[in-house]
Design a protein around this motif. Sequence first.
Motif, PDB file in Angstrom:
ATOM      1  N   ASN A   1     -20.769  22.278 -12.971  1.00 60.09           N
ATOM      2  CA  ASN A   1     -20.619  23.242 -11.878  1.00 60.09           C
ATOM      3  C   ASN A   1     -21.964  23.906 -11.593  1.00 60.09           C
ATOM      4  OD1 ASN A   1     -19.667  24.908  -9.874  1.00 60.09           O
ATOM      5  ND2 ASN A   1     -18.033  25.820 -11.113  1.00 60.09           N
ATOM      6  N   LEU A   2     -22.899  23.077 -11.195  1.00 57.26           N
ATOM      7  CA  LEU A   2     -24.300  23.473 -11.040  1.00 57.26           C
ATOM      8  C   LEU A   2     -24.477  24.678 -10.117  1.00 57.26           C
ATOM      9  CD1 LEU A   2     -27.245  22.653 -11.704  1.00 57.26           C
ATOM     10  CD2 LEU A   2     -27.166  21.128  -9.722  1.00 57.26           C
ATOM     11  N   PHE A   3     -23.699  24.750  -9.038  1.00 59.96           N
ATOM     12  CA  PHE A   3     -23.870  25.820  -8.059  1.00 59.96           C
ATOM     13  C   PHE A   3     -22.823  26.928  -8.210  1.00 59.96           C
ATOM     14  CE2 PHE A   3     -25.558  21.898  -6.101  1.00 59.96           C
ATOM     15  CZ  PHE A   3     -26.904  22.256  -6.077  1.00 59.96           C
ATOM     16  N   ASN A   4     -22.146  26.956  -9.363  1.00 62.08           N
ATOM     17  CA  ASN A   4     -21.230  28.033  -9.729  1.00 62.08           C
ATOM     18  C   ASN A   4     -20.120  28.227  -8.689  1.00 62.08           C
ATOM     19  OD1 ASN A   4     -20.404  29.997 -11.600  1.00 62.08           O
ATOM     20  ND2 ASN A   4     -21.426  31.631 -10.462  1.00 62.08           N
ATOM     21  N   GLU A   5     -19.496  27.142  -8.289  1.00 56.31           N
ATOM     22  CA  GLU A   5     -18.358  27.204  -7.375  1.00 56.31           C
ATOM     23  C   GLU A   5     -17.203  27.931  -8.052  1.00 56.31           C
ATOM     24  OE1 GLU A   5     -16.070  25.457  -3.868  1.00 56.31           O
ATOM     25  OE2 GLU A   5     -18.079  26.205  -4.308  1.00 56.31           O
ATOM     26  N   GLN A   6     -16.654  28.946  -7.359  1.00 60.45           N
ATOM     27  CA  GLN A   6     -15.490  29.657  -7.889  1.00 60.45           C
ATOM     28  C   GLN A   6     -14.258  29.227  -7.104  1.00 60.45           C
ATOM     29  OE1 GLN A   6     -15.729  33.863  -8.447  1.00 60.45           O
ATOM     30  NE2 GLN A   6     -17.390  33.712  -9.930  1.00 60.45           N
ATOM     31  N   TYR A   7     -13.272  28.686  -7.820  1.00 63.03           N
ATOM     32  CA  TYR A   7     -12.069  28.180  -7.164  1.00 63.03           C
ATOM     33  C   TYR A   7     -10.885  28.292  -8.112  1.00 63.03           C
ATOM     34  CZ  TYR A   7     -13.083  23.899  -9.827  1.00 63.03           C
ATOM     35  OH  TYR A   7     -13.327  22.980 -10.830  1.00 63.03           O
ATOM     36  N   PHE A   8      -9.698  28.292  -7.516  1.00 60.71           N
ATOM     37  CA  PHE A   8      -8.458  28.376  -8.271  1.00 60.71           C
ATOM     38  C   PHE A   8      -7.664  27.083  -8.065  1.00 60.71           C
ATOM     39  CE2 PHE A   8      -9.562  32.775  -7.652  1.00 60.71           C
ATOM     40  CZ  PHE A   8      -9.097  33.441  -8.779  1.00 60.71           C
ATOM     41  N   LEU A   9      -7.112  26.570  -9.144  1.00 58.39           N
ATOM     42  CA  LEU A   9      -6.035  25.572  -9.091  1.00 58.39           C
ATOM     43  C   LEU A   9      -4.913  26.190  -9.921  1.00 58.39           C
ATOM     44  CD1 LEU A   9      -8.075  22.260  -9.529  1.00 58.39           C
ATOM     45  CD2 LEU A   9      -7.155  23.236  -7.417  1.00 58.39           C
ATOM     46  N   PHE A  10      -4.260  27.164  -9.328  1.00 67.92           N
ATOM     47  CA  PHE A  10      -3.386  28.128  -9.996  1.00 67.92           C
ATOM     48  C   PHE A  10      -4.233  29.014 -10.909  1.00 67.92           C
ATOM     49  CE2 PHE A  10      -0.572  29.846 -13.180  1.00 67.92           C
ATOM     50  CZ  PHE A  10       0.541  30.245 -12.461  1.00 67.92           C
ATOM     51  N   HIS A  11      -4.893  28.410 -11.895  1.00 64.58           N
ATOM     52  CA  HIS A  11      -5.780  29.123 -12.806  1.00 64.58           C
ATOM     53  C   HIS A  11      -7.181  29.219 -12.202  1.00 64.58           C
ATOM     54  CE1 HIS A  11      -2.804  28.555 -16.060  1.00 64.58           C
ATOM     55  NE2 HIS A  11      -2.625  27.380 -15.506  1.00 64.58           N
ATOM     56  N   PRO A  12      -7.949  30.239 -12.575  1.00 62.88           N
ATOM     57  CA  PRO A  12      -9.376  30.228 -12.246  1.00 62.88           C
ATOM     58  C   PRO A  12     -10.082  29.162 -13.073  1.00 62.88           C
ATOM     59  CG  PRO A  12      -8.843  32.114 -13.645  1.00 62.88           C
ATOM     60  CD  PRO A  12      -7.543  31.455 -13.304  1.00 62.88           C
ATOM     61  N   PHE A  13     -10.905  28.330 -12.411  1.00 64.59           N
ATOM     62  CA  PHE A  13     -11.563  27.231 -13.114  1.00 64.59           C
ATOM     63  C   PHE A  13     -12.988  27.601 -13.511  1.00 64.59           C
ATOM     64  CE2 PHE A  13      -7.934  24.856 -12.663  1.00 64.59           C
ATOM     65  CZ  PHE A  13      -8.093  23.586 -13.200  1.00 64.59           C
ATOM     66  N   PRO A  14     -13.557  26.873 -14.493  1.00 65.77           N
ATOM     67  CA  PRO A  14     -14.846  27.266 -15.057  1.00 65.77           C
ATOM     68  C   PRO A  14     -15.953  27.358 -14.009  1.00 65.77           C
ATOM     69  CG  PRO A  14     -13.813  25.588 -16.423  1.00 65.77           C
ATOM     70  CD  PRO A  14     -12.995  25.697 -15.179  1.00 65.77           C
ATOM     71  N   GLY A  15     -16.844  28.315 -14.224  1.00 72.49           N
ATOM     72  CA  GLY A  15     -18.038  28.437 -13.403  1.00 72.49           C
ATOM     73  C   GLY A  15     -19.172  27.610 -13.998  1.00 72.49           C
ATOM     74  N   ARG A  16     -20.387  27.964 -13.629  1.00 73.67           N
ATOM     75  CA  ARG A  16     -21.552  27.222 -14.122  1.00 73.67           C
ATOM     76  C   ARG A  16     -21.570  27.257 -15.647  1.00 73.67           C
ATOM     77  NH1 ARG A  16     -25.339  30.091 -11.944  1.00 73.67           N
ATOM     78  NH2 ARG A  16     -25.500  28.877 -10.021  1.00 73.67           N
ATOM     79  N   THR A  17     -21.715  26.071 -16.253  1.00 72.22           N
ATOM     80  CA  THR A  17     -21.684  25.945 -17.712  1.00 72.22           C
ATOM     81  C   THR A  17     -22.865  25.103 -18.175  1.00 72.22           C
ATOM     82  OG1 THR A  17     -19.259  26.060 -17.706  1.00 72.22           O
ATOM     83  CG2 THR A  17     -20.320  25.241 -19.705  1.00 72.22           C
ATOM     84  N   TYR A  18     -23.653  25.650 -19.086  1.00 72.48           N
ATOM     85  CA  TYR A  18     -24.814  24.958 -19.632  1.00 72.48           C
ATOM     86  C   TYR A  18     -24.397  24.217 -20.906  1.00 72.48           C
ATOM     87  CZ  TYR A  18     -27.147  28.227 -16.488  1.00 72.48           C
ATOM     88  OH  TYR A  18     -27.530  28.950 -15.387  1.00 72.48           O
ATOM     89  N   VAL A  19     -24.847  22.969 -21.044  1.00 74.50           N
ATOM     90  CA  VAL A  19     -24.412  22.122 -22.151  1.00 74.50           C
ATOM     91  C   VAL A  19     -25.630  21.564 -22.878  1.00 74.50           C
ATOM     92  CG1 VAL A  19     -23.002  20.150 -22.843  1.00 74.50           C
ATOM     93  CG2 VAL A  19     -22.393  21.463 -20.791  1.00 74.50           C
ATOM     94  N   LEU A  20     -25.653  21.718 -24.180  1.00 71.96           N
ATOM     95  CA  LEU A  20     -26.684  21.151 -25.044  1.00 71.96           C
ATOM     96  C   LEU A  20     -26.012  20.309 -26.116  1.00 71.96           C
ATOM     97  CD1 LEU A  20     -28.813  24.393 -25.598  1.00 71.96           C
ATOM     98  CD2 LEU A  20     -29.475  22.448 -24.182  1.00 71.96           C
ATOM     99  N   ALA A  21     -26.617  19.160 -26.436  1.00 71.34           N
ATOM    100  CA  ALA A  21     -26.019  18.293 -27.459  1.00 71.34           C
ATOM    101  C   ALA A  21     -27.105  17.509 -28.178  1.00 71.34           C
ATOM    102  CB  ALA A  21     -25.007  17.337 -26.833  1.00 71.34           C
ATOM    103  N   GLY A  22     -26.844  17.209 -29.432  1.00 75.10           N
ATOM    104  CA  GLY A  22     -27.715  16.357 -30.221  1.00 75.10           C
ATOM    105  C   GLY A  22     -26.888  15.435 -31.100  1.00 75.10           C
ATOM    106  N   LYS A  23     -27.305  14.202 -31.238  1.00 76.51           N
ATOM    107  CA  LYS A  23     -26.553  13.212 -32.008  1.00 76.51           C
ATOM    108  C   LYS A  23     -27.502  12.457 -32.936  1.00 76.51           C
ATOM    109  CE  LYS A  23     -23.420   9.262 -31.437  1.00 76.51           C
ATOM    110  NZ  LYS A  23     -22.681   8.426 -30.432  1.00 76.51           N
TER     111      LYS A  23
END
Length: 835
Positions: free
Chosen positions: A810-832
């Motif tokens: 959600n790069l541009f922080n779209e705010q929307y509902f599908l009954f529930h409020p859905f996640p906004g902009r989320t940053y993700v880091l991972a290492g394997k």
Amino acid sequence: MFRRHALCGVSVIALQLVLLAPATPARAQGGDSLLPPVTVVAPNQRQAAHPAAKPQRQAAAAASKRRTKPVATANAKPPAPQGDDSGIKASLGTPPIVARFQLPQESFSITAKQIDETINLKDPEDAIKYFPSLFVRKRNDGDNQAVLATRSWGLNSSARTLIYYDDLLVSALIGNNNSGASPHWNLISPDAISRIDFLNGPYAAAYPGNSIGGVLLITSKMPDHAFADVKQTVSIQPWNQYDTKNIYPSSNTTAAAGNRDGALSWLVTANYQDTYQQPLTYTTNGISKADPTGIPAGTSGTIEALNKQGVVANVVGTGTLAHSEQAAGNLRLAYDITPTVQATYSLGIWNNVQTSNPQTYLTSTATGTPTFGGVSGFASNKYTWDQTHLSNAVSLKSDTKGVFDYDLSASSYNYLQDIMLNPFTVTPTGVGYSENGKVTRNDGTNWQNADAKGIWRPFGIDGSQEISFGLHGDRYYFDNPVYASAIWNATPSTGTGQLYSDGIGETRTGALWAQDAWKIEPDLKLTLGGRLETWEALDGFNLNTSVNSATGAITSTTPMNQPGLNSTNFSPKASLSYDPNKDWNITTNFGEAYRYPTVTELYQNVSVSNVVTVPNPDLTPEQDLNGEVNIERKWSDGRVRLTLFEERTNNAIISQTNTVTSVTGNQVMATTFSNVAAIRMQGVELSGEKNNVGFTGVQVFGSVTYVDSRILSDPTWTGTNPLTGVPDSVVGKRVPYVPDWRAKAGVTYRPNENWAFTLAARYSGKQFSTLDNTDIIPHVYGAFDDYIVADMKVHYNATQNFSFDFGIDNLFNEQYFLFHPFPGRTYVLAGKYTF
């Protein structure tokens, strides 16, 4: 708290810029080429003995197998063609199960390599978010209520798709909703996935009528040599909506290990997830005779708002605001009894401990301190939830590639513990809860599935005909008592022994099916099949009570034994596939399917987290008539497919969730079920992906789907417009939960084997959630909004053993509902790290 979770495991994570990899289709088999093998070629592959081989050659083959590493079965990861560094060509091939049973469905696939490179993978369901037409209602990291929506079925259709993890049915066919009947994705470690294949529609006789939307097959990565890996993923979501502003982190640790030693191979996976979730619901307050303003007396802080139908639903605080800790473990064993017969066993266990602490926006005008203002809805969103589920699956499969092969499998899923505790109401003054409460239980709920399948090739592996057939049986048992408790957070599992409500029931299905795949000409294949099913619902029981809304005291009790139901139906299937040349394919499919009422649609009556469920024990099976035409152009590194489809469903079982206001002004969501006489969905789907577009290493993918969905008949409808109170009609209205447009597009750039950069976007048009399409107010709690969401990811293979990821959902922080409020902009880091 934030610092501790944000730093968890970040030491192995570096930046990168990204987007997502495509979901890829595979066409129906035709022509005179060899069918793709069901076994996977290992470094030292045994060769299946030909039926006509001499005994000494068979003995030599068996002896050779014991000296070398045995080949993995169709459950292992297929090898990518030579030169396919990205795994793209591997995903374009025919899925192993499609080749084995000559299934007529068109398919889309993605491999583990593509997932690793292009998707911010925090949960297994993330892997399919760019498959054409598919949508997973994932409300937060670690969501245990993530329903799969398909081309023509929406977010309340969990029983209209089948999801398998190897031989285990992950779909919870106890219900057809987006809550307790959601698929059990959480049992699967994201790091265990080898490939995922989606088969469109109910066109294969091998699958029950729950395949109306399609079949999703998740395959684990069974090893042919020793390996181990560990992955740490951290995500961070800033949130600002209404009067809730916070940062919600999550952490996911996965590990996998396995080996093959002679005839035995094994895989062990483990997953631990710690998530803090943005508000999943909001607590609202309406207008009533007792409260004509909709503002709790003596309070300030109410946010004036309407609900999706334009009725006053003022926001007074959050609803579910949860912290969840989940742990899952899986063991899978495979043993080659002979060179061509393999037995497997899988064991899975999942535990979830979740707590919710709602936040009030109200303050007392007298003291200036926070207060619940007497709104009891806060109490139903204050809870602790403890779940432990266990799964088992066994199979015995032959792979001779001769005249006859068989496939025997059985699985079970058990709710060992599933208990939610919450207070009955709030205290009359201040921020506090009543001492008494409720104990809501699902433990005891379970289901079993068994299948026996055979494949007869009278003219050999590449002969003109291949006949498959089988038997199927399943049983679903549901038990959902709600007990009164004297002390809500310190109580025995049966509370005081008094029942607020109870819903018990069972369904059973038996089936016999057969299919004949006939190559009329090398480039023309006709597939005919049929499925005979018998279904029954039995031992249904409901108990309802009337209670004092202030104290929770039970004032009356009404037990009711529900009538048994049964139905026997035959579903024909047909497919015709034609290859004009090696690059083009035209396939037409037709399938009839019956989707039987689930045990919760028939018998579940419960109130959980401010949602009241009202069952309907008189539901009838829904009949689905489904057809499509596919035209496909294929290249060595891509394809484009155009699909025209139409679907009619008679007696469609559709649920409705609408706001109900009590005389005190408190609002709850009431869910009801009914048969809608006839609905129709028709539309077009265009999808494609291509590698090396313009420049080497540039992969482009995307899809667009349009659906015209209409209610054709509903003579039982008796509703009225919620604003005017005037009776209205639903004929001609759009089918609930089916958006008109869906679109996905993205690009991945792989400059070399170490880097992958992905950028992609998803769009969904407006959808209604009411039969009369009166939910016209957007961007409010309970609404179903249109939206466009962009994601990016950078993947970097630092060494042969280390890889790192950075992404933003959600790069541009779209705010929307599908009954529930859905996640906004989320940053993700991972290492394997791979050992």
